[in-house]
Each structure stands twice: as C-alpha cells, then as structure tokens.
Design a protein around this motif. Structure first.
Motif, short mmCIF file in Angstrom:
data_model
loop_
_atom_site.label_atom_id
_atom_site.label_comp_id
_atom_site.label_asym_id
_atom_site.label_seq_id
_atom_site.Cartn_x
_atom_site.Cartn_y
_atom_site.Cartn_z
N GLY A 9 72.99 53.61 130.59
CA GLY A 9 73.10 52.18 130.85
C GLY A 9 73.24 51.39 129.55
O GLY A 9 74.03 50.44 129.47
N LEU A 10 72.48 51.77 128.54
CA LEU A 10 72.57 51.09 127.25
C LEU A 10 73.91 51.36 126.56
O LEU A 10 74.47 50.47 125.92
N GLN A 11 74.43 52.57 126.72
CA GLN A 11 75.75 52.87 126.16
C GLN A 11 76.82 51.99 126.83
O GLN A 11 77.69 51.44 126.15
N ALA A 12 76.73 51.85 128.14
CA ALA A 12 77.67 50.99 128.86
C ALA A 12 77.50 49.53 128.42
O ALA A 12 78.49 48.81 128.24
N LYS A 13 76.26 49.12 128.22
CA LYS A 13 75.99 47.76 127.76
C LYS A 13 76.55 47.53 126.36
O LYS A 13 77.07 46.45 126.06
N LEU A 14 76.47 48.54 125.50
CA LEU A 14 77.02 48.43 124.15
C LEU A 14 78.54 48.19 124.22
O LEU A 14 79.06 47.32 123.51
N LEU A 15 79.22 48.92 125.08
CA LEU A 15 80.66 48.71 125.25
C LEU A 15 80.95 47.31 125.79
O LEU A 15 81.89 46.63 125.34
N GLU A 17 79.07 44.59 125.45
CA GLU A 17 78.80 43.61 124.40
C GLU A 17 79.88 43.64 123.33
O GLU A 17 80.28 42.59 122.81
N PHE A 18 80.38 44.83 122.99
CA PHE A 18 81.47 44.91 122.02
C PHE A 18 82.71 44.19 122.55
O PHE A 18 83.36 43.44 121.81
N THR A 19 83.03 44.40 123.81
CA THR A 19 84.18 43.73 124.41
C THR A 19 84.00 42.23 124.39
O THR A 19 84.93 41.49 124.05
N GLU A 20 82.80 41.75 124.70
CA GLU A 20 82.53 40.32 124.66
C GLU A 20 82.72 39.77 123.24
O GLU A 20 83.29 38.70 123.06
N PHE A 21 82.25 40.51 122.24
CA PHE A 21 82.43 40.07 120.86
C PHE A 21 83.92 40.05 120.50
O PHE A 21 84.42 39.08 119.92
N GLU A 30 77.29 36.97 119.96
CA GLU A 30 77.75 38.21 120.60
C GLU A 30 77.49 39.40 119.68
O GLU A 30 77.11 40.48 120.14
N LEU A 31 77.66 39.21 118.38
CA LEU A 31 77.37 40.27 117.42
C LEU A 31 75.87 40.59 117.44
O LEU A 31 75.48 41.76 117.39
N LEU A 35 73.63 44.18 118.25
CA LEU A 35 72.49 44.72 117.50
C LEU A 35 71.26 44.91 118.39
O LEU A 35 70.50 45.86 118.21
N GLU A 36 71.08 44.02 119.35
CA GLU A 36 69.96 44.16 120.28
C GLU A 36 70.08 45.44 121.10
O GLU A 36 69.11 46.17 121.31
N VAL A 37 71.30 45.74 121.53
CA VAL A 37 71.52 46.98 122.30
C VAL A 37 71.32 48.19 121.40
O VAL A 37 70.71 49.19 121.81
#
Length: 77
Positions: A9-15, A17-21, A30-31, A35-37
């Motif tokens: 789930g965190l890996q998916a969240k990282l992707l 958040e990266f897309t949002e950034f 967004e950056l 870092l939070e993830v």
C-alpha cells in the motif's frame, strides 16, 4: 493494514504521490508528501528516515549528487 499489505500500500502511495508532484507545478507540499511516504516505508521495513538519509549521504560521497546538474544516463560494464 499490516505486513506485506501495508508495504504494498505504501509503495502504491509513493507512486501516487510522485504522480501528483510530477503533475503539479513543482509543488513543495507534494514533494513533502513523498518524503512522508518514504518515512513510513523506512519504518515498516525496519529502518528509519535518518538511516535512509545516511545511505543517501554515503552514496553522494561515493558517486556524487545532482548539485552540478549532471544526470548519468548509462554505465558500461
């Protein structure tokens, strides 16, 4: 969630958040979310954000960073 489900789930969240950034106008909030993830991933992988930063520091010393604006495209074997 816990265990592997949480890590996935965190890996998916990282992707996410990266897309949002990438789609934002380089929004630093967004950056910060990225870092939070990363902090959460480090924790649930048995490490810490501080340990990740230390690994980053060591890699920068050994290989350099992006301060000079140079991006390595490939390495020959």
């Amino acid at each position: 969630m816990s265990g592997e489900e949480l890590i996935s789930g965190l890996q998916a969240k990282l992707l996410e958040e990266f897309t949002e950034f990438a789609e934002s106008d380089r929004d630093l909030e967004e950056l910060a979310d990225i870092l939070e993830v990363v902090d959460g991933l480090a924790l649930h992988l048995g490490s810490s954000f501080e340990e990740i930063l230390e690994l980053k520091r060591k890699k920068r010393e050994a290989r350099g960073g992006f301060v000079q604006g140079i991006l390595l495209e490939w390495v020959e074997g």
